[in-house]
Write an enzyme that holds these catalytic residues in place. Structure first.
Site, short mmCIF file in Angstrom:
data_model
loop_
_atom_site.label_atom_id
_atom_site.label_comp_id
_atom_site.label_asym_id
_atom_site.label_seq_id
_atom_site.Cartn_x
_atom_site.Cartn_y
_atom_site.Cartn_z
N ALA A 241 0.84 -1.20 0.00
CA ALA A 241 0.00 0.00 0.00
C ALA A 241 0.87 1.25 0.00
O ALA A 241 1.97 1.24 0.57
CB ALA A 241 -0.93 -0.01 1.21
N PRO A 242 0.43 2.33 -0.66
CA PRO A 242 -0.87 2.51 -1.31
C PRO A 242 -0.99 1.89 -2.69
O PRO A 242 -2.11 1.75 -3.20
CB PRO A 242 -0.99 4.03 -1.40
N GLY A 243 0.13 1.51 -3.35
CA GLY A 243 0.00 0.76 -4.60
C GLY A 243 0.73 1.32 -5.80
O GLY A 243 0.66 0.72 -6.87
N CYS A 373 12.40 5.49 2.38
CA CYS A 373 12.41 6.93 2.08
C CYS A 373 13.08 7.67 3.23
O CYS A 373 12.65 8.75 3.64
CB CYS A 373 10.99 7.44 1.83
#
Length: 678
Positions: A241-243, A373
């Site tokens: 997620a989110p994809g 990140c």
């Protein structure tokens, strides 16, 4: 008397509070949620700026709320709305309009909250905001870069062209910084990524709505680009997620297949998307449906650590992008002193190591990409250092060789790092791990199983050394494999083939225009089974060689323009000479018989000189036989008439064989000459 109706909260703050709540629940990114809220409020720029400030200072605001016990004193005060209003007072306009109850409550506790935050934040500090360009990835499941570029050109966009071979990365960054309105450029490292100017509004563009373009930062595209799974492979996304990364994986494994055009994806193309959060799992399905990635993706709402690796032996590649501190998202964490606590950082690192170890335990996985990140070394090189010290059969592989910025420390030069201010994208860390030796039980079984079929193939080659046929126009040859073992084992089957050829030298037919060849079967058992019928054919050929030679003298037609030849590849010379001798003997015998008949009828003058030729074609022979039959009928008629006129010549009702027959012939010939003269 009616109670006066309470004044409503300004709609801007109410919509911003809803976006902030949905983001914390993991439904989507802030940008996408703001774009989706456009129908509720048109000022999406103000909403986006307010929500981002609330996200950036969420930790300090929450700590201040706890210190003054805000929600214990004001239980009806909604938490998300309180964060948005306090953010506006501290970091925004410094004031709030209206006299609604939430606004008056925020103003009431404003000074207490600010006092508790003064020791941690400098409110006079001007936050450095990086103006990133807008990145949009071309979704190959819906469209291609060529068609998207044509669509943009028709709308008035201008593509800035550059030669990658003669342009350095620093020169490319300068091109990006100087992009003007209605200009775009294709990325330097990712060929299906388009770069637009910073203030470009693309959320309601037609290419975004139909799934042709997906708004995805360059840093977020780097992990899948570094992994580069080939078309037809099976990839597992551990934290999907989110994809956005999942849809990028789907486009990679599908290659050039376009889902919107129909048809079937490449064989074996499959994506397994794992997400433990139910709410975020629904967001994942929505993005996959919009991007057409659902055609090859299976969504599993489960914790990745609870998945049994043995049940997913088909997985070739794994993407591990776990939760992290997120300090690489500079526009989300802009303040220098708003770092994460050491306790929380340690918990994140523990969880990241556990996920990576579990990914490396899948039996048949070839490569695993690990990305965050985050810019901290503890979450990146530190995680790899501890995991790879425990697992010895994995190494860090090179990826995206054109990327200049690499990992920190010795042994991590193959890792990738993106820096926000230098690369004009969010900060990311990417490392591709590759299996060096396959020590798992399943891989050992895989190789042990392959040994048996390899021996069977060798046995097949030994039993059939003349398997390959010669190509058209090639000289006579035998297609042997480049293996010394096959030459030594080749003797026995070669004798069997020779025995078959000697027993039936004219068996094989030549193809039209091909050289002489023998079509043997690909099974050693067939050589032994053919021995009995081979002996029978040999006996027939010896007993009647003329019949065999007549039925199949040369077994095959010569090519036009080729010299006459006899198929002696598999035929003994003695058998050929014997067939030729008996054939010539039969022709000579037929020639003598034909001459004898011609001499008997030479007096009638009906023989042509061409009938004396033994090579007369078959088209003339039927005419000759008809003429002979006509002469015999004439002789019988003349004989009958002669017997009726000369009864004294009859002996017991028959003609005398010496005198009467000659007289009849002479009279018949005389009569024909007379008729011919008249």
């Amino acid at each position: 008397m009616k109670t006066p109706r309470a004044e409503p909260v300004p709609r801007l703050y109410k919509v911003a509070a809803n976006v902030y709540r949905d983001y914390n629940e993991g439904k989507d990114s802030v940008k996408n949620l703001v774009y989706q809220a456009k129908k509720k409020h048109p000022n999406i720029k103000a909403i986006y700026a307010l929500v981002m400030e609330a996200v950036n200072h969420a930790t300090h605001i929450d700590d201040a709320f706890k210190k003054i016990e805000l929600f214990e004193k004001e239980p009806r005060f909604q938490k998300e709305l309180a964060c948005v209003l306090i953010t506006e007072l501290l970091f925004g306009k410094k004031t709030l309009p209206g006299t609604s109850l939430p606004v008056t409550t925020a103003l009431k506790y404003h000074k207490q909250i600010k006092k508790n935050m003064e020791g941690e934040l400098n409110f006079e500090e001007v936050r450095k905001v990086v103006k990133f360009p807008k990145y949009a990835r071309v979704n190959s499941l819906c469209n291609s870069l060529t068609r998207v570029s044509r669509h943009l050109r028709d709308e008035g966009w201008l593509e800035i062209m550059y030669d990658k071979e003669s342009t350095s990365y620093s020169q490319f960054l300068e091109i990006v910084r100087n992009l003007k309105e209605s200009e775009y450029v294709v990325d330097y490292h990712i060929q299906n990524l388009i770069v637009f100017p910073p203030k470009t509004q693309l959320y309601d563009h037609a290419l975004i709505e139909d799934g042709s373009l997906l708004l995805q930062d360059k840093g977020s595209c780097m992990p899948v680009e570094a992994l580069s799974p080939p078309p037809g492979s099976c990839v597992l996304d551990a934290c999907s997620a989110p994809g956005m990364k999942t849809s990028q994986i789907a486009s990679k494994v599908c290659g050039n297949w376009v889902a919107v055009l129909g048809g079937k994806p490449p064989p074996g193309a499959k994506v397994i998307a794992v997400e433990r959060s139910t709410k975020r799992c629904q967001v994942l399905r929505d993005i996959l449906q919009r991007s057409r990635g659902d055609k090859v993706t299976t969504v599993i709402n489960q914790n990745f650590l609870e998945i049994d690796p043995q049940e997913y032996s088909e997985v070739d590649y794994i993407v591990v992008d776990p939760s992290c501190s997120g300090d690489g998202m500079v526009n989300r964490n802009a303040l220098a002193d708003s770092g994460i606590s050491q306790e929380k950082l340690a918990n994140l690192c523990f969880f990241q190591k556990k996920l990576l170890r579990h990914a490396l335990s899948f039996p048949n996985v070839k490569k695993v990409v690990y990305s965050t990140c985050s810019l901290t070394r503890e979450e990146n090189e530190g995680v790899l250092e501890e995991v790879l010290s425990d697992i010895k059969n994995w190494k860090i592989a090179e990826s995206i060789e054109s990327w200049e910025r690499r990992g920190e420390g010795e042994g991590y030069s193959a890792c990738l790092r993106t820096l926000p201010y230098e690369d004009l994208c969010n900060g990311f860390f990417v490392a591709v791990l590759e299996r060096t030796c396959e020590n798992s039980d399943s891989l050992q079984e895989k190789f042990s199983i392959k040994e048996e079929p390899s021996l069977e193939v060798k046995s097949e080659a030994e039993s059939n050394p003349l398997k390959a046929k010669k190509k058209k126009g090639d000289s006579e040859c035998i297609d042997t494999e480049n293996n010394s073992e096959k030459f030594s084992i080749k003797e026995e089957p070669s004798l069997e083939v020779k025995s078959e050829a000697e027993s039936n030298p004219l068996k094989a037919k030549k193809k039209k225009g091909d050289s002489e060849s023998i079509d043997t079967e690909n099974n050693s058992e067939k050589f032994s089974i053919k021995q009995e019928p081979i002996l029978e054919v040999k006996s027939e050929a010896e007993s009647n060689p003329l019949k065999a030679a007549k039925s199949n003298p040369l077994k095959g037609k010569k090519k036009k323009g080729d010299s006459e030849c006899i198929d002696t590849e598999n035929t003994p010379q003695e058998a050929v000479e014997k067939v030729k001798h008996k054939k010539n003997k039969k022709k000579k015998k037929e020639f003598d018989v034909s001459n004898a008949v011609d001499n008997d009828l030479s007096t009638s003058g009906d023989l042509n000189a061409s009938e004396k030729d033994s090579d007369k074609s078959e088209e003339v022979k039927p005419k000759k036989s008809k003429k002979k039959k006509r002469d015999r009928d004439q002789l019988e008629n003349d004989e009958t008439s002669f017997n009726q006129k000369s009864p004294e010549c009859k002996v017991n009702g028959d003609l005398e064989p010496a005198t009467s027959h000659d007289d009849v012939i002479r009279k018949s010939a005389k009569k024909k000459r007379k008729n011919a003269g008249s």
